[in-house]
Design a protein around this motif. Sequence first.
Motif, PDB file in Angstrom:
ATOM      1  N   ARG A   1      -0.659   7.002 -11.651  1.00  0.00           N
ATOM      2  CA  ARG A   1      -1.229   5.907 -10.857  1.00  0.00           C
ATOM      3  C   ARG A   1      -1.464   6.344  -9.418  1.00  0.00           C
ATOM      4  O   ARG A   1      -0.815   7.263  -8.934  1.00  0.00           O
ATOM      5  CB  ARG A   1      -0.291   4.704 -10.925  1.00  0.00           C
TER       6      ARG A   1
ATOM      7  N   ASN B   1      -0.885   5.153  -6.346  1.00  0.00           N
ATOM      8  CA  ASN B   1       0.178   5.238  -5.348  1.00  0.00           C
ATOM      9  C   ASN B   1       1.256   6.256  -5.698  1.00  0.00           C
ATOM     10  O   ASN B   1       1.877   6.817  -4.806  1.00  0.00           O
ATOM     11  CB  ASN B   1       0.803   3.857  -5.111  1.00  0.00           C
ATOM     12  N   ASP B   2       1.444   6.474  -6.978  1.00  0.00           N
ATOM     13  CA  ASP B   2       2.412   7.498  -7.377  1.00  0.00           C
ATOM     14  C   ASP B   2       1.915   8.878  -6.952  1.00  0.00           C
ATOM     15  O   ASP B   2       2.678   9.697  -6.442  1.00  0.00           O
ATOM     16  CB  ASP B   2       2.639   7.468  -8.898  1.00  0.00           C
TER      17      ASP B   2
ATOM     18  N   ARG C   1     -10.974   7.428 -14.268  1.00  0.00           N
ATOM     19  CA  ARG C   1     -10.231   6.345 -13.649  1.00  0.00           C
ATOM     20  C   ARG C   1     -10.200   5.190 -14.648  1.00  0.00           C
ATOM     21  O   ARG C   1     -11.230   4.805 -15.187  1.00  0.00           O
ATOM     22  CB  ARG C   1     -10.958   5.915 -12.377  1.00  0.00           C
TER      23      ARG C   1
ATOM     24  N   ALA D   1      -3.783  -2.390 -11.537  1.00  0.00           N
ATOM     25  CA  ALA D   1      -3.109  -1.125 -11.833  1.00  0.00           C
ATOM     26  C   ALA D   1      -4.151  -0.167 -12.374  1.00  0.00           C
ATOM     27  O   ALA D   1      -4.978  -0.528 -13.203  1.00  0.00           O
ATOM     28  CB  ALA D   1      -2.002  -1.344 -12.851  1.00  0.00           C
ATOM     29  N   VAL D   2      -4.116   1.018 -11.883  1.00  0.00           N
ATOM     30  CA  VAL D   2      -5.137   2.019 -12.206  1.00  0.00           C
ATOM     31  C   VAL D   2      -4.455   3.337 -12.506  1.00  0.00           C
ATOM     32  O   VAL D   2      -3.453   3.668 -11.884  1.00  0.00           O
ATOM     33  CB  VAL D   2      -6.074   2.199 -10.990  1.00  0.00           C
ATOM     34  N   THR D   3      -4.978   4.063 -13.473  1.00  0.00           N
ATOM     35  CA  THR D   3      -4.458   5.427 -13.663  1.00  0.00           C
ATOM     36  C   THR D   3      -5.591   6.428 -13.607  1.00  0.00           C
ATOM     37  O   THR D   3      -6.733   6.113 -13.936  1.00  0.00           O
ATOM     38  CB  THR D   3      -3.736   5.623 -15.010  1.00  0.00           C
ATOM     39  N   TYR D   4      -5.215   7.618 -13.215  1.00  0.00           N
ATOM     40  CA  TYR D   4      -6.153   8.725 -13.177  1.00  0.00           C
ATOM     41  C   TYR D   4      -5.674   9.771 -14.160  1.00  0.00           C
ATOM     42  O   TYR D   4      -4.474  10.035 -14.258  1.00  0.00           O
ATOM     43  CB  TYR D   4      -6.224   9.302 -11.766  1.00  0.00           C
TER      44      TYR D   4
END
Lengths: 123, 123
Positions: free
Chosen positions: B55, B57-58, B86, B95-98
């Motif tokens: 994610r 911010n992670d 994305r 919430a989003v992940t790459y």
Amino acid sequence: MGIAEKKSFVETDAYGRKKVINVCLEPCSIEKGMRLIGGKWTGSIIYHLKDGPVRFNDLARMLGGASKKMIDQRLKELESRDMVTRTVINDRPIAVTYELTDFGQSALDILELLKGWSEKNKV
Amino acid sequence: MGIAEKKSFVETDAYGRKKVINVCLEPCSIEKGMRLIGGKWTGSIIYHLKDGPVRFNDLARMLGGASKKMIDQRLKELESRDMVTRTVINDRPIAVTYELTDFGQSALDILELLKGWSEKNKV
DNA sequence: TCAATTAGTTTACTTTTGGTAACCACTCAT
DNA sequence: ATGAGTGGTTACCAAAAGTAAACTAATTGA
């Protein structure tokens, strides 16, 4: 783990607060490595020296898009990192060659791999 | 020679004039490759995605020295080159992940080699 | 004598990059 | 209600990077 960096990951505590274990506080080794060979034209210069000493203007001619100032700057950086040596082979008329050091040559593996990858992907 | 570039070299004619054969008129493949993975933080970002989706911010937390703006910018570049995807996994709260694409993953070999080289040389 | 070569340096710019910090709308736990 | 979290966006600024073109001083060849 020796010199290698530990993997970083995120942990959540009992209150749901996030905390990262093994943050990269300073640029990690990939970043540092990139800063040695990733500068504009740096990789190309190293690669064009792979078969032996090359003179300044010859290098400039080979690297079509790069200005002399760029090439000069990059060569000086490479020299200061002991990746390249500069040798004056003649005064009057001045003649200089640039050559890879052992350390400089050790970067060729990476560049060859990059080159192959780049060509394979028609980038 | 297929897609690969020819070696460039300098030729001197009967009048002593220099001419370079196979000049790099455009950035050669090493240069092009570098521009894909050599941007500031680009390699680190790819490397930190190697074990699966992460994610935003992670990622920002893992890359200690990089600002959100930088990370955002790099992720967008990587997305535009199909090296990263994305995915919105949740609206409200967003919430989003790459995640690396296959092409993105294909760059890992180079980064691993660079990492090893960088660590070996205590750069 | 004129032009080209050598290896750079200098000038005078323009462009790009990178960094900080504030802000957005929204949610959730305390 | 407050503060922290989500994933960004925006504006502003300073610094760095990159450019072309001219110039150096000396030599050589036509």
